[in-house]
Design a protein around this motif. Sequence first.
Motif, short mmCIF file in Angstrom:
data_model
loop_
_atom_site.label_atom_id
_atom_site.label_comp_id
_atom_site.label_asym_id
_atom_site.label_seq_id
_atom_site.Cartn_x
_atom_site.Cartn_y
_atom_site.Cartn_z
N LEU A 249 30.95 -101.59 -10.94
CA LEU A 249 30.05 -102.21 -11.47
C LEU A 249 29.42 -103.17 -10.49
O LEU A 249 27.97 -103.42 -10.18
N MET A 250 30.02 -104.03 -9.67
CA MET A 250 29.86 -104.83 -8.74
C MET A 250 29.14 -104.02 -7.46
O MET A 250 27.86 -104.32 -7.11
N LEU A 251 29.89 -102.93 -7.13
CA LEU A 251 29.27 -102.48 -5.92
C LEU A 251 27.77 -101.60 -6.23
O LEU A 251 27.06 -101.63 -5.28
N ASN A 252 27.94 -101.05 -7.14
CA ASN A 252 26.63 -100.10 -7.65
C ASN A 252 25.54 -100.91 -7.98
O ASN A 252 24.35 -100.57 -7.62
N SER A 253 25.80 -102.08 -8.78
CA SER A 253 24.58 -103.13 -8.98
C SER A 253 24.00 -103.36 -7.56
O SER A 253 22.87 -103.70 -7.32
N ILE A 254 24.91 -104.10 -6.69
CA ILE A 254 24.41 -104.24 -5.41
C ILE A 254 23.68 -103.26 -4.86
O ILE A 254 22.39 -103.51 -4.18
N ARG A 255 23.96 -102.09 -4.69
CA ARG A 255 23.47 -101.16 -4.11
C ARG A 255 22.21 -100.68 -4.63
O ARG A 255 21.13 -100.46 -4.04
N TYR A 256 21.97 -100.78 -6.16
CA TYR A 256 20.80 -100.39 -6.74
C TYR A 256 19.69 -101.62 -6.47
O TYR A 256 18.62 -101.12 -6.44
N ILE A 257 20.29 -102.68 -6.82
CA ILE A 257 19.26 -103.94 -6.58
C ILE A 257 18.78 -103.81 -5.07
O ILE A 257 17.48 -103.90 -4.83
N GLY A 258 19.83 -103.62 -4.15
CA GLY A 258 19.29 -103.81 -2.85
C GLY A 258 18.48 -102.61 -2.26
O GLY A 258 17.46 -102.85 -1.44
N ASP A 259 18.54 -101.36 -2.72
CA ASP A 259 17.69 -100.45 -2.56
C ASP A 259 16.16 -100.66 -3.29
O ASP A 259 15.31 -100.29 -2.41
N TYR B 12 24.86 -93.73 -8.38
CA TYR B 12 25.31 -94.99 -8.70
C TYR B 12 26.11 -94.64 -9.87
O TYR B 12 25.69 -94.41 -11.04
N ASN B 13 27.55 -94.81 -10.04
CA ASN B 13 28.33 -94.60 -11.06
C ASN B 13 28.69 -95.60 -11.70
O ASN B 13 29.30 -96.59 -10.96
N TYR B 14 28.54 -95.92 -13.12
CA TYR B 14 28.87 -96.79 -13.95
C TYR B 14 29.70 -96.33 -14.88
O TYR B 14 29.49 -95.65 -15.80
N ASN B 15 31.18 -96.90 -14.75
CA ASN B 15 32.17 -96.49 -15.92
C ASN B 15 32.07 -97.31 -16.88
O ASN B 15 32.21 -98.49 -16.84
N LEU C 2 23.32 -92.86 -12.08
CA LEU C 2 21.90 -92.72 -11.96
C LEU C 2 21.88 -91.84 -10.54
O LEU C 2 22.80 -92.45 -9.50
N SER C 3 20.70 -91.18 -10.14
CA SER C 3 20.58 -90.66 -8.83
C SER C 3 19.17 -90.81 -8.44
O SER C 3 18.21 -90.69 -9.29
N ILE C 4 18.94 -91.18 -7.45
CA ILE C 4 17.83 -91.59 -6.58
C ILE C 4 17.76 -91.04 -5.33
O ILE C 4 18.66 -91.25 -4.40
N LYS C 5 16.74 -90.56 -4.99
CA LYS C 5 16.52 -89.90 -3.79
C LYS C 5 16.53 -90.76 -2.50
O LYS C 5 15.94 -91.96 -2.70
#
Length: 414
Positions: free
Chosen positions: A43-53, A23-26, A408-411
């Motif tokens: 910001l939008m894309l990675n926030s959705i991915r992180y919360i969704g995961d 998850y890349n946050y510039n 941020l990296s998560i398996k």
Amino acid sequence: MKYTFSIIIFFIATVNKAQSKYYNYNLYDGKDYFFTMSQSDDLMLNSIRYIGDEITNSSLTKKDEKIYSTSLLIFTSLIGQAITHEAGHQSVLSELGIGSVNKPFLDKNFVAKVTGVSNETLINLRDNSLPNYIRLHTAGLESDYAYLRKSDMYFNFSEESYKVLYPDYLMRKLGTQLYYFTSFYNSTSRIKEADCKELDLDVVGNDIYGMIRHLHRPAMEFYRYTERKDLTFEEKSYAKRIGYISFINFLNPNIWKLGNYRLSKDVIGNFSINYSLAPFGYFTEQNAYLQIKDKFKFNPYFRQYFNKSHTFFAGGLALHNYTFYDERYILNSSLDFWQQPKNLEFRTKEREFGVGLKSEFAMRFSKAKDEKKPTAYFNMGMSYKTNGFIPEAPSLLEDFQIHLGIILSIKNRN
């Protein structure tokens, strides 16, 4: 026959191999304003991915998963896409030092918009920097394209699951295509410029109609809300061309949930075909996504730019999330090269060559002992481009940027 069938299955069977998610946050894109188009999309894309995961990996029933999918569909259709689309328009103004206000919430006319810019400012921009003025129209759809291209990348490099991101991806695809389909029919705006305060008006009105009218007749009487009836016969034909060519966006495998394909023992691949607008017309693009030995992730692409009557060729190669030294470091790099119309003009056949380079290097500073928790990296990089247009790049001029942020990296647990 049995042997032949096995070979076919080996080469075309879809692959869903779990890898780490990144998850890349510039946090800084080398500019004195927030946000660049890239920052907004990430910001939008990675926030959705992180919360969704986090949501989809908890103990959810099928009903709960449907609630998540439906909620994300509603969010994207009502506000999510509008935020990044309008941020695309606003980023063009911010890069030029023009203040504006992003209003992504639908108003009484069911319109999201960017406001706060005077007619005098827009006329000055049109008369002195037409490519930037055209990009002001097209930047919303440019942002939609860039966001979806990044989504394709996460799908095709096995860093994201359809369960997490597909509802957002599907609604954005449909929303973007519905915008392109307005090229085919007559529309009547409910908004009358004379009835609104100047600073409350959207900066461009209909993105496609405004772009087309100003490309063909940049010196005509100024007004913002162009309708199809305002276009000449030639301009309506050009609008239809835009609408018809946009259908190639449906050739993307991820729309149909067709995942990656094993091309050989060590290579997994997929592709995407895209279409979007440019400051001098539009472009088509063909991407390949290749994972080699589950280690190297390459994205080569070819692109064709079109102005009114001529074609200009471009291409590039990106190395995506290459990790080394026991995943202590992450490297992302890309090379872009292109032919584009001289001075980004709509009618010329003269060509200019350009190149862009970008490299980002991330160092791990926090390693999670629990695989369910994120590992954190400090990310820094630089980019340089010559004069010309690169989708999502802030400037049409020669430009150098410094990039700072975190990863941020998560398996991958899907």
